[in-house]
Design a protein around this motif. Sequence first.
Motif, PDB file in Angstrom:
ATOM      1  N   SER A  21       0.457  -1.622   0.061  1.00  0.00           N
ATOM      2  CA  SER A  21       0.003  -0.230  -0.044  1.00  0.00           C
ATOM      3  C   SER A  21       0.893   1.329  -0.327  1.00  0.00           C
ATOM      4  O   SER A  21       0.802   1.865  -0.918  1.00  0.00           O
ATOM      5  CB  SER A  21      -0.962   0.087   0.956  1.00  0.00           C
ATOM      6  N   ALA A  22       1.709   1.406   0.490  1.00  0.00           N
ATOM      7  CA  ALA A  22       2.460   2.443   1.148  1.00  0.00           C
ATOM      8  C   ALA A  22       3.806   2.745  -0.037  1.00  0.00           C
ATOM      9  O   ALA A  22       4.769   3.621   0.097  1.00  0.00           O
ATOM     10  CB  ALA A  22       3.135   2.460   2.457  1.00  0.00           C
ATOM     11  N   ASP A  23       4.069   1.779  -1.478  1.00  0.00           N
ATOM     12  CA  ASP A  23       5.402   1.390  -2.135  1.00  0.00           C
ATOM     13  C   ASP A  23       6.485   2.021  -1.676  1.00  0.00           C
ATOM     14  O   ASP A  23       7.611   2.432  -1.878  1.00  0.00           O
ATOM     15  CB  ASP A  23       5.169   2.717  -3.028  1.00  0.00           C
ATOM     16  N   VAL A  24       7.226   0.858  -0.049  1.00  0.00           N
ATOM     17  CA  VAL A  24       8.376   0.708   0.532  1.00  0.00           C
ATOM     18  C   VAL A  24       8.593  -0.271  -0.668  1.00  0.00           C
ATOM     19  O   VAL A  24       8.948  -1.171  -1.257  1.00  0.00           O
ATOM     20  CB  VAL A  24       7.899   0.023   2.177  1.00  0.00           C
ATOM     21  N   PRO A  25       9.795   0.196  -0.780  1.00  0.00           N
ATOM     22  CA  PRO A  25      11.573  -0.103  -1.354  1.00  0.00           C
ATOM     23  C   PRO A  25      11.025  -1.803  -1.301  1.00  0.00           C
ATOM     24  O   PRO A  25      11.268  -1.546  -0.035  1.00  0.00           O
ATOM     25  CB  PRO A  25      12.573   0.175  -1.733  1.00  0.00           C
TER      26      PRO A  25
END
Length: 331
Positions: free
Chosen positions: A54-58
């Motif tokens: 959801s938060a586009d964490v690498p």
Amino acid sequence: MSSSAAPTHKSLSLTQTFAASLQPWINLTRVKFFAGTMLVFWPYAWGLTMTARSADVPIPQFFYLLLCGFIGASLSHSMFTSLPSTGAGCVWNDILDRNFDRQVERTKNRPIASGKISVRGAVLFLWAHLGIMLWMVRDVNALAWKIALLTMFPLAGLYPLMKRITYWPQAWLGISMNAGVVMAWAFITGSIPTSAIALFAGTWAWTIWYDTIYACQDKKDDINAGVKSTALLFGNYIKLVLAFFASIMMGGLILAGILNGHQLPYFMLSVGGGSLYLAVQLYAVDTDSPKSCWAAFHRNGFNLGALIWSGFLADYIWKANASVLSDYVSL
């Protein structure tokens, strides 16, 4: 040659003596029984993967946070639970339950119950674990810090007392065991969305599922010792009630997936695969056989947890790769 052989024999003797002195402490942590640690780890892993998507964490940061969570689960085992695992959980449980443990065939030889480790020594050992865990969460945001403290002390710390006063200790256990779901969201985003609550509800039902099966190992001894559990409460309807909680678990996963916008890999692997696995397990487990119950519990800690996570992970990587491809095309 005889003079050179003597020191070797002495060295081996000292090594063996040292290993023997460590054995009760190793047994206290139950490090060789790893299913319990995984049952703490999986809710965090599911919640973290859900958040990362959801938060586009690498991806590199995601795997670093995953490793941190695994270390925390190994140390804490949700801090103070009674499932077989490593860390503070088993220490605290064995301190409080030493008199009960002496009355149960499966647990009577545990280090504190058998007198191999003193209560004072166990308390010092417990505080060493607590210190490490508090250090690990020292830099988190205010919401994540509050969740960590709430989980470590009142929630998890009181669990061993619940089986003395209610037939629903597994319901209390489910709250502390699955705090990693909301902890992951709080740590990364500083918030707890509705999708996280839905997943938490599903994992809560999962805890009742597997810990009821686990408690079936000791039904006869628990009656004699005065220990309460859902295994005793559900009685002859145990498989029917387990099916109900399995449905709640899958319902939580479905709702969480819809609210968080998950796609086909998640619903095929996590929901579809997880539902099939639970159905097969419910059919196969013999709740009157300690051996069967232990095997089913073990499979939850390894097989089912990993199967459900594979859907979370595949969907996260799918979205991450789609985002990279979209950025490349736009250039």
